[in-house]
Write a protein that holds these residues in place. Structure first.
Motif, short mmCIF file in Angstrom:
data_model
loop_
_atom_site.label_atom_id
_atom_site.label_comp_id
_atom_site.label_asym_id
_atom_site.label_seq_id
_atom_site.Cartn_x
_atom_site.Cartn_y
_atom_site.Cartn_z
N LYS A 18 0.83 -1.20 0.00
CA LYS A 18 0.00 0.00 0.00
C LYS A 18 0.87 1.25 0.00
O LYS A 18 0.63 2.20 -0.77
CB LYS A 18 -0.93 0.00 1.21
N THR A 19 1.89 1.24 0.85
CA THR A 19 2.78 2.41 0.95
C THR A 19 3.59 2.58 -0.33
O THR A 19 3.83 3.72 -0.76
CB THR A 19 3.72 2.25 2.16
N ALA A 20 3.99 1.49 -0.96
CA ALA A 20 4.74 1.57 -2.22
C ALA A 20 3.93 2.31 -3.28
O ALA A 20 4.46 3.16 -4.02
CB ALA A 20 5.10 0.18 -2.71
N GLY A 21 2.64 2.00 -3.36
CA GLY A 21 1.78 2.68 -4.32
C GLY A 21 1.67 4.17 -4.03
O GLY A 21 1.70 5.01 -4.95
N ILE A 22 1.55 4.51 -2.75
CA ILE A 22 1.45 5.92 -2.34
C ILE A 22 2.75 6.65 -2.69
O ILE A 22 2.73 7.79 -3.19
CB ILE A 22 1.14 6.02 -0.83
N ILE A 23 3.89 6.01 -2.41
CA ILE A 23 5.19 6.62 -2.71
C ILE A 23 5.29 6.93 -4.20
O ILE A 23 5.70 8.03 -4.60
CB ILE A 23 6.33 5.68 -2.27
N ALA A 24 4.94 5.96 -5.04
CA ALA A 24 5.04 6.15 -6.48
C ALA A 24 4.14 7.30 -6.95
O ALA A 24 4.56 8.14 -7.77
CB ALA A 24 4.70 4.86 -7.21
N GLU A 25 2.93 7.34 -6.44
CA GLU A 25 2.00 8.42 -6.79
C GLU A 25 2.57 9.78 -6.39
O GLU A 25 2.54 10.74 -7.16
CB GLU A 25 0.65 8.20 -6.09
N ARG A 26 3.06 9.85 -5.19
CA ARG A 26 3.56 11.13 -4.67
C ARG A 26 4.82 11.57 -5.41
O ARG A 26 4.97 12.76 -5.73
CB ARG A 26 3.82 10.99 -3.16
N PHE A 27 5.73 10.64 -5.68
CA PHE A 27 6.96 11.00 -6.40
C PHE A 27 6.64 11.51 -7.80
O PHE A 27 7.26 12.45 -8.29
CB PHE A 27 7.90 9.80 -6.48
#
Length: 242
Positions: A18-27
Motif C-alpha cells: 500500500k505504501t509503495a503505491g502511495i510513494i510512487a503516486e507522490r513521487f
C-alpha cells in the motif's frame, strides 16, 4: 536527459505494498523521474546463507513491488552493486576495505561478481523481467564512492606498495624518489588499477550477464585526473555533500 529524484537508504526502500503505491503516486506528483536505491544490500542479503540465492524472498518482494510501482509512473531506478554489504569473518582474505580490495585481490572481485549475478539475474515477479533486462532499472554504479587515489590507504598498504614497486620496475621508473614520494607515477599506477577493475566488472555485466544496462562508477570527487577512468563509463554520476 536530466534525472531528478530522491535517494532511498536502508529499509526505507522496503515499504509494504500500500505504501509503495502511495510513494510512487507522490513521487510522480513531485516531478521525480528517478530513484536511487542505496545501501540496500544488507537489507535484502541473507547473511545466514539459508537461502540458496542469498536474497531474502520477503524483502526482495517488497523491493520488486516498489520498482514495479515506480516503473508504472515512469520513474527509473539506479543502484550500487557495492556500498556497504557486510562480509562475514573469514569469507574473504583480510585486506581492509572491500572497495580497495576489489582492485587488488581476485577473491574480492569474485565476491562482487557473485553478488552482482544474484541481484541482476533475479526476476521481478511484477515486471516479469530480470533486473539486468529491465529498462526501468537503467543504471548500475559498480562500487559506491571509490576513487582509488583517495581511499587506497584503507587497504593493505604493504601489499599495495609492493605491487607499486614491481610496477615501477616494469615501467622503467624505479627510483628512490618515485618509491618514497608516491606522487605522479603512483597516481598513474592507481589509475591503471582502477581502470582495469572497471574493465573487468563491465565485461562481466556485458558478456557474462548479457546486459546492456548503463554503467557508472567513481561517483564522487571532481578532480581532473579521474577523467581517465571515467572515460570508460556510460555516464558520470556525481555525489555532492553540502
Amino acid at each position: 536527459v536530466r534525472f531528478y529524484g530522491p535517494n532511498f537508504v536502508g529499509d526505507s526502500q522496503l515499504p509494504d505494498k500500500k505504501t509503495a503505491g502511495i510513494i510512487a503516486e507522490r513521487f510522480a506528483a513531485f516531478g521525480f523521474n528517478v530513484v536511487r536505491f542505496h545501501h540496500h544490500h544488507n537489507e535484502v542479503f541473507d547473511h545466514s546463507c539459508r537461502e540458496p540465492s542469498r536474497l531474502v524472498p520477503e524483502r526482495m518482494d517488497r523491493l520488486d513491488y516498489l520498482i514495479h510501482c515506480l516503473k508504472q509512473k515512469g520513474i527509473y531506478t539506479t543502484l550500487d552493486l557495492y556500498a556497504s554489504r557486510t562480509i562475514k569473518p573469514g569469507e574473504l582474505p583480510e585486506f581492509g576495505s572491500f572497495k580497495v580490495g576489489v582492485c587488488f585481490v581476485d577473491a574480492y572481485l569474485k565476491n562482487w561478481q557473485e553478488f552482482t549475478s544474484r541481484l541482476q539475474n533475479h526476476v521481478n515477479p511484477y515486471t516479469k523481467m530480470r533486473w539486468a533486462d529491465d529498462p526501468a532499472v537503467f543504471c548500475l554504479n559498480l562500487v559506491n564512492e571509490n576513487p582509488l587515489i583517495n581511499i587506497w590507504r584503507r587497504g593493505n598498504e604493504s601489499v599495495i606498495l609492493a605491487e607499486y614497486t614491481a610496477w615501477l620496475k616494469q615501467q622503467g621508473l624505479d627510483s628512490a624518489e618515485n618509491r618514497e614520494k608516491r606522487t605522479g607515477p603512483f597516481m598513474q599506477f592507481l589509475t591503471e588499477k582502477q581502470s582495469g577493475t572497471i574493465r573487468r566488472m563491465t565485461d562481466y555485466i556485458r558478456n557474462t550477464l548479457k546486459s546492456d544496462i548503463l554503467i557508472t562508477d567513481i561517483n564522487c570527487d571532481t578532480r581532473p585526473y579521474l577523467a581517465h577512468s571515467r572515460n570508460m563509463l556510460d555516464l558520470v554520476d556525481m555525489h555532492y555533500y553540502l
